[in-house]
Design an enzyme around this catalytic site. Structure first.
Site, PDB file in Angstrom:
ATOM      1  N   TYR A  46       0.836  -1.202   0.000  1.00 58.85           N
ATOM      2  CA  TYR A  46       0.000   0.000   0.000  1.00 58.85           C
ATOM      3  C   TYR A  46       0.873   1.255   0.000  1.00 58.85           C
ATOM      4  CZ  TYR A  46      -3.854   3.116   1.117  1.00 58.85           C
ATOM      5  OH  TYR A  46      -4.790   4.109   1.072  1.00 58.85           O
ATOM      6  N   PHE A  96      -8.631  19.222 -24.193  1.00 56.70           N
ATOM      7  CA  PHE A  96      -9.396  18.019 -24.497  1.00 56.70           C
ATOM      8  C   PHE A  96     -10.592  17.976 -23.544  1.00 56.70           C
ATOM      9  CE2 PHE A  96     -10.304  13.431 -24.906  1.00 56.70           C
ATOM     10  CZ  PHE A  96     -10.585  13.460 -26.249  1.00 56.70           C
ATOM     11  N   ASP A  97     -11.586  17.134 -23.856  1.00 55.85           N
ATOM     12  CA  ASP A  97     -12.860  17.276 -23.129  1.00 55.85           C
ATOM     13  C   ASP A  97     -12.770  17.006 -21.634  1.00 55.85           C
ATOM     14  OD1 ASP A  97     -12.542  14.576 -23.603  1.00 55.85           O
ATOM     15  OD2 ASP A  97     -14.635  14.190 -24.045  1.00 55.85           O
ATOM     16  N   ASP A 139      -0.189  19.147 -21.118  1.00 58.73           N
ATOM     17  CA  ASP A 139      -1.063  17.989 -21.161  1.00 58.73           C
ATOM     18  C   ASP A 139      -0.453  17.098 -22.231  1.00 58.73           C
ATOM     19  OD1 ASP A 139      -2.993  16.100 -21.437  1.00 58.73           O
ATOM     20  OD2 ASP A 139      -4.613  17.454 -22.017  1.00 58.73           O
ATOM     21  N   ALA A 192      -0.280  13.679 -23.121  1.00 51.08           N
ATOM     22  CA  ALA A 192      -0.636  12.269 -23.330  1.00 51.08           C
ATOM     23  C   ALA A 192       0.160  11.673 -24.486  1.00 51.08           C
ATOM     24  CB  ALA A 192      -2.134  12.157 -23.608  1.00 51.08           C
ATOM     25  N   LYS A 234      -1.738   6.474 -23.334  1.00 50.12           N
ATOM     26  CA  LYS A 234      -1.359   6.736 -24.723  1.00 50.12           C
ATOM     27  C   LYS A 234       0.139   6.459 -24.863  1.00 50.12           C
ATOM     28  CE  LYS A 234      -5.336   9.213 -24.336  1.00 50.12           C
ATOM     29  NZ  LYS A 234      -6.114   9.312 -23.090  1.00 50.12           N
ATOM     30  N   HIS A 260     -21.623  12.623 -24.397  1.00 48.10           N
ATOM     31  CA  HIS A 260     -21.406  11.681 -25.494  1.00 48.10           C
ATOM     32  C   HIS A 260     -21.191  10.252 -25.029  1.00 48.10           C
ATOM     33  CE1 HIS A 260     -17.577  13.108 -24.070  1.00 48.10           C
ATOM     34  NE2 HIS A 260     -16.986  12.078 -24.618  1.00 48.10           N
TER      35      HIS A 260
HETATM   36  C1  P61 Z   1      -8.943   9.852 -26.295  1.00 46.30           C
HETATM   37  F1  P61 Z   1     -14.025   9.649 -26.032  1.00 46.30           F
HETATM   38  N1  P61 Z   1      -8.090  11.006 -24.408  1.00 46.30           N
HETATM   39  O1  P61 Z   1      -8.382  10.709 -27.018  1.00 46.30           O
HETATM   40  P1  P61 Z   1      -7.704   9.759 -19.613  1.00 46.30           P
HETATM   41  N2  P61 Z   1      -5.656  14.772 -22.262  1.00 46.30           N
HETATM   42  C2  P61 Z   1      -5.683  14.378 -23.540  1.00 46.30           C
HETATM   43  C3  P61 Z   1      -6.390  13.241 -23.888  1.00 46.30           C
HETATM   44  O2  P61 Z   1      -6.420  12.865 -25.154  1.00 46.30           O
HETATM   45  C4  P61 Z   1      -7.084  12.507 -22.871  1.00 46.30           C
HETATM   46  C5  P61 Z   1      -6.988  12.964 -21.535  1.00 46.30           C
HETATM   47  C6  P61 Z   1      -6.281  14.095 -21.264  1.00 46.30           C
HETATM   48  C7  P61 Z   1      -8.835  10.011 -24.848  1.00 46.30           C
HETATM   49  C8  P61 Z   1      -9.693   9.151 -23.978  1.00 46.30           C
HETATM   50  C9  P61 Z   1     -11.054   9.703 -24.039  1.00 46.30           C
HETATM   51  O3  P61 Z   1     -14.632  11.644 -24.384  1.00 46.30           O
HETATM   52  C10 P61 Z   1     -13.474  10.994 -24.244  1.00 46.30           C
HETATM   53  O4  P61 Z   1      -6.568   8.824 -19.319  1.00 46.30           O
HETATM   54  C11 P61 Z   1      -4.978  15.167 -24.571  1.00 46.30           C
HETATM   55  O5  P61 Z   1      -8.628   9.255 -20.648  1.00 46.30           O
HETATM   56  O6  P61 Z   1      -8.420  10.141 -18.368  1.00 46.30           O
HETATM   57  C12 P61 Z   1      -7.842  11.372 -23.168  1.00 46.30           C
HETATM   58  O7  P61 Z   1      -6.981  11.053 -20.157  1.00 46.30           O
HETATM   59  C13 P61 Z   1      -7.658  12.235 -20.411  1.00 46.30           C
HETATM   60  C14 P61 Z   1     -11.949   9.339 -25.010  1.00 46.30           C
HETATM   61  C15 P61 Z   1     -11.379  10.708 -23.180  1.00 46.30           C
HETATM   62  C16 P61 Z   1     -13.152   9.965 -25.117  1.00 46.30           C
HETATM   63  C17 P61 Z   1     -12.603  11.339 -23.258  1.00 46.30           C
HETATM   64  O8  P61 Z   1      -9.541   8.877 -26.753  1.00 46.30           O
END
Ligand code: P61
Length: 461
Positions: free
Chosen positions: A73, A126-127, A217, A219, A260, A452
């Site tokens: 832990y 990003f969202d 950010d 990724a 990623k 979505h």
């Molecule tokens: C993706 F449909 N991306 O592109 P987490 N920053 C950035 C990202 O691309 C990102 C995150 C932070 C995804 C997954 C995803 O509506 C959606 O590890 C540049 O997913 O928490 C994630 O990282 C967040 C797909 C996210 C989606 C939200 O496919």
């Protein structure tokens, strides 16, 4: 078309069967899903291009590393292994794991927002980042170059910040009201488009001038570094690691969805350059949110696999092949006259559905309509990156109109072959031939945030 492509720098050791469904089956499966491919079972998908997030194939080194997981832990040996790798890559002082990117966001962003009326400025949020900015009580402003919205024409770094607009926003809102500048690399929402080193240096100068915290950010920072090496002359003789180090040196904080460019199925990172006070706040706050700071929601074995994956994602032959797969699919679509974000970026081909289906208005979600048709055609699952994903204005609750309506064909790492990509291209080309028959969508059910993921839709008759 250039058929010379780069064969994968790996061979297949384990396989996961996938199966094709019939068109009749897909018609009823899509209906049951509420015309929202997020609600499909993955077993009912032949080629899954929903995301490159956590969907890559691990190497045998990663599988072997899993066995070394220390599940303590507190003070897990696996944490220290991961910490060492992340420190080597970033040269930052403090590393805290999180369960994924949004876990890192939910811990760090609220620490930067101490009152109402603050803003974050990004080339493009990003969202999930936008959602966490808003949950922290701030507002998210995007500021990308205009070329990004011109999908047809070549620009080597369509993810770049619009520097004049960045300065204008800071001056307009007041520098004391800017909680942070977020450099999203690569710029996912714009098409996995890279940001140039030159642009990042300029952003840094602006951040220093106004005394604003600079976040990455990142990724897909390794893919971004590869583009810098390819497209910025000064960097052609530098290693990917050297380029990455130069980028990290610019920022104060690096947040990573390690699903990623960590080539892991789960994981995130909070990396802080030197701010001990911020580190202590995050270490405290992460406990009720993600877990104790030496595991942050991850198992020991997750941290082991991530430590290996982070290094593998920086290997040049891997990156060359990865970006070649994206280019290959993009070229096939372009050769058939299909409008895409050009040049292709790092992790996906983004089809421009404003041009593909111009008869469908933004609030009937053209890219969702095209994506659904691609699923019906060949069991391929794309994802919508447009007005459906963008949601509503947090203040007025009006549907926001996205500047781009994109269908993303996202390529998981080390998972599909060029033959799979041929199937994808053929399916999209077939849908394009019949594009006039596509219809828009309306809501049956609309959740209040990140709609979505779970919304249900119906085609407009
Ligand atoms: C993706 F449909 N991306 O592109 P987490 N920053 C950035 C990202 O691309 C990102 C995150 C932070 C995804 C997954 C995803 O509506 C959606 O590890 C540049 O997913 O928490 C994630 O990282 C967040 C797909 C996210 C989606 C939200 O496919």
């Amino acid at each position: 078309m250039d058929r010379k492509y780069v064969a994968p720098p790996y061979r297949i050791k384990m396989v996961e069967p996938i199966k094709m469904t019939t068109k009749e089956e897909r018609i009823s499966l899509l209906k049951e899903s509420g015309y929202n491919p997020f609600s499909l079972r993955s077993e009912d998908v032949y080629i899954d291009l929903l995301t490159d997030s956590g969907t890559g194939a691990m190497s045998h080194f990663q599988w072997a590393a899993l066995m070394m997981g220390d599940e303590a832990y507190a003070g897990s040996r696996s944490f220290y292994r991961l910490e060492k790798v992340a420190k080597e890559i970033t040269n930052y002082k403090y590393i805290i794991p999180a369960h994924q990117g949004r876990g890192a966001e939910q811990v760090v962003l609220p620490q930067l927002v101490d009152r109402d009326g603050l803003y974050f400025i990004s080339n493009m949020h990003f969202d999930t980042t936008r959602a966490h900015v808003e949950l922290a009580g701030a507002r998210a402003l995007d500021c990308v170059i205009d070329e990004c919205f011109d999908t047809e024409n070549y620009h080597p770094f369509k993810g770049n910040f619009h520097l004049e607009n960045l300065v204008r926003i800071i001056e307009e809102k007041g520098k004391e009201n800017i909680a942070g500048i977020i450099m999203t690399i690569t710029n996912n929402s714009a098409g996995g488009q890279p940001v140039s080193m030159e642009n990042m240096h300029e952003v840094k100068k602006i951040a220093v001038k106004y005394g604003i915290t600079l976040l990455i950010d990142g990724a897909r920072y390794a893919e971004n570094a590869y583009f810098v090496k390819q497209r910025e002359d000064r960097y052609k003789n530098k290693s990917i690691r050297e380029i990455a180090l130069e980028v990290f040196d610019l920022a104060d904080i690096f947040l990573m969805s390690a699903k990623k460019d960590g080539i892991s199925n789960i994981g995130g990172l909070i990396c802080i350059k030197e701010d001990t006070d911020l580190y202590n706040k995050c270490r405290t706050y992460i406990v009720p949110m993600e877990g104790f700071p030496t595991y942050g929601g991850l198992t020991g074995r997750d941290m082991e696999a991530l430590a290996v994956g982070l290094n593998e994602a920086l290997e040049e032959d891997y990156l060359e092949h990865r970006l070649d797969q994206v280019r290959y699919l993009g070229d096939k679509l372009r050769d058939a006259g299909i409008p895409i974000q050009y040049p292709t970026g790092g992790h996906a081909v983004f089809v421009d559905c404003k041009k593909f289906a111009p008869h469908i208005p933004f609030d009937q979600f053209p890219a969702q309509a095209v994506g659904n048709a691609v699923y019906l055609e060949a069991g391929v699952r794309p994802v919508e990156i447009g007005s459906f994903l963008l949601g509503r204005d947090p203040d007025t609750h009006k549907n926001l109109e996205s500047p781009l309506e994109l269908m993303r064909l996202t390529i998981p790492r080390r998972t599909y072959t060029y033959a799979h990509l041929d199937v994808v291209a053929d399916a999209v080309i077939e849908v394009y031939k019949n594009r006039d028959s596509l219809v828009g969508l309306e809501f049956d059910y609309e959740p209040p945030v990140l709609r979505h993921f779970t919304a249900r839709l119906r085609p407009i008759k």
